[in-house]
Design an enzyme around this catalytic site. Structure first.
Site, PDB file in Angstrom:
ATOM      1  N   HIS A   1       0.848  -1.181   0.000  1.00 31.54           N
ATOM      2  CA  HIS A   1       0.000   0.000   0.000  1.00 31.54           C
ATOM      3  C   HIS A   1       0.885   1.233   0.000  1.00 31.54           C
ATOM      4  O   HIS A   1       2.116   1.152   0.117  1.00 31.54           O
ATOM      5  CB  HIS A   1      -0.952  -0.003   1.198  1.00 31.54           C
ATOM      6  CG  HIS A   1      -2.147  -0.892   1.016  1.00 31.54           C
ATOM      7  ND1 HIS A   1      -3.085  -0.668   0.033  1.00 31.54           N
ATOM      8  CD2 HIS A   1      -2.541  -2.004   1.685  1.00 31.54           C
ATOM      9  CE1 HIS A   1      -4.012  -1.607   0.096  1.00 31.54           C
ATOM     10  NE2 HIS A   1      -3.710  -2.432   1.093  1.00 31.54           N
TER      11      HIS A   1
ATOM     12  N   ASP B   1       0.356   6.624  -4.424  1.00 30.93           N
ATOM     13  CA  ASP B   1      -0.780   6.249  -5.264  1.00 30.93           C
ATOM     14  C   ASP B   1      -1.103   7.328  -6.290  1.00 30.93           C
ATOM     15  O   ASP B   1      -1.273   7.045  -7.483  1.00 30.93           O
ATOM     16  CB  ASP B   1      -2.025   6.029  -4.398  1.00 30.93           C
ATOM     17  CG  ASP B   1      -1.989   4.716  -3.637  1.00 30.93           C
ATOM     18  OD1 ASP B   1      -0.995   3.979  -3.753  1.00 30.93           O
ATOM     19  OD2 ASP B   1      -2.964   4.429  -2.919  1.00 30.93           O
TER      20      ASP B   1
END
Length: 393
Positions: free
Chosen positions: A138, A168
């Site tokens: 992540h 991200d």
């Protein structure tokens, strides 16, 4: 108004944040984006709170202006639907782990054989190669492995969870869009497409920018609170008497002079340029003391009249109401589909020709399945057969 990317047609297989944020930018700029979604494995973004009118606000924003086709890619008939779509859509965006699309018969080489002009963008945590290519991760993990977390945060408490997804968005989403558009330009020149391998860790590593350049060229290893821009100088956040915060970025001499004069610290303004840690500490402590003598509103009023690179730390609600944000029209109203609208963050890019108005919030799962299949020439009877076989929904 069609938008500057009206000629692009994108099949979007991505979920969650990186891919959808990338295709949001494309859709806002006029590209036609069709989401290919699993009818059995829901995009978890759809259930992420908070909810507005029963719909995830995050999903409604990140997937606005896109259509949704619910298609079970594990069924053979689904592959035939994708092949037919490729006659019209010549850009693919996917976010599966390496090898998944190949196992589904939808890898780059297989689809390139159908359309050599295909541009195929793969966004993953670690890329298509390397020992970590199959490893889960992540945003916080990518920032950690890329070295960014090693010199952010405080020396006595370690790195901070940033609250927004740098790897991200700044990594996967923005670099994905940049690479995709570069491939479009190359295709205009050569007539052929290509596969773009976007690793969020790679892109996060490149964000080291100045610190990374200093380490590679000079061997200077940055640490927390030992660099000018990471808390090792006066460039920092300061607390007001009533517990609010302000940012101070008065790096240039003129800005520093205005800052110190406003706070009655004229004699310390020369310390701003000093490379000596002791001098920076002296200035920082003096600023801390003076800021804590005043309430937030008083400080905001004081610095509003000065060009000193001092700005308040605003809540999201305060940011939305700030005159600069309002003047830039960074909030827009997006149709829900029931006659009402939902306020959302607007596309931040300003084109002199303008952008098309937002058409709708993120679509419900499979909302456009029948419409898309009909456009491909499927009869109503065939669509029902596919639905009965659970190929589509």
């Amino acid at each position: 108004m069609l938008g500057p990317l009206a000629s692009l047609k994108v099949l979007d297989f991505s979920t969650l944040l990186p891919g959808p944020f990338a295709s949001l930018l494309l859709a806002d700029m006029g590209a036609e984006v069709l989401r290919i979604e699993s009818p059995t494995r829901m995009d978890l973004l759809r259930v992420l709170p908070p909810h507005d009118h029963g719909v995830s606000a995050s999903h409604a924003y990140l997937n606005r202006n896109k259509r949704s086709l619910a298609l079970d890619l594990k069924q053979p008939e689904a592959l035939e639907v994708i092949k037919q779509l490729l006659a019209d859509y010549d850009i693919v965006l996917e976010q599966f782990r390496p090898g998944v699309m190949e196992r589904l018969g939808l890898g780059y080489e297989a689809l390139k054989a159908i359309d050599p002009r295909l541009i195929y963008v793969s966004i993953t945590g670690y890329g298509q190669t390397g020992p970590y290519k199959d490893r889960a991760g992540h945003d916080i993990n990518y920032l950690a492995l890329a070295g960014l977390a090693s010199y952010t945060g405080r020396a006595d408490s370690g790195p901070l969870p940033l609250g927004m997804q740098v790897a991200d968005v700044a990594g996967g989403s923005l670099h994905g869009v940049i690479g995709l558009l570069a491939a479009v330009i190359a295709r205009q020149q050569t007539g052929v497409g290509q596969h773009l391998d976007v690793s969020m860790t790679d892109c996060a590593f490149s964000l080291n920018a100045m610190a990374g350049a200093g380490y590679l060229a000079c061997g200077v290893e940055p640490d927390r609170e030992d660099q000018m821009l990471n808390g090792g100088s006066f460039y920092d956040y300061y607390r007001s008497r009533d517990g609010r915060w302000l940012s101070v970025g008065s790096l240039e001499p003129d800005f520093m002079k205005q800052l110190c004069t406003a706070l009655g610290l004229e004699e310390l303004s020369a310390l701003g340029l000093s490379p000596q840690p002791a001098q920076q500490k002296k200035l920082k402590e003096a600023l801390k003391t003076e800021f804590e003598k005043h309430d937030f509103a008083e400080l905001c009023s004081l610095f509003a009249e000065l060009d000193a690179c001092v700005e308040p730390v605003l809540s999201l609600g305060e940011a939305v109401r700030h005159p600069q944000i309002k003047a830039r029209e960074l909030v827009t109203e997006v149709p829900r589909g029931d006659g009402s609208t939902q306020p959302q963050m607007a596309c931040p890019l300003k084109f002199s020709d303008g952008l098309p108005e937002p058409r709708h919030i993120g679509a419900s799962l499979g909302q456009h399945t029948d419409q898309v299949l009909a456009e491909l020439g499927f009869s109503a009877q065939r669509i029902e057969e596919l639905r009965a076989a659970k190929v589509v929904s």
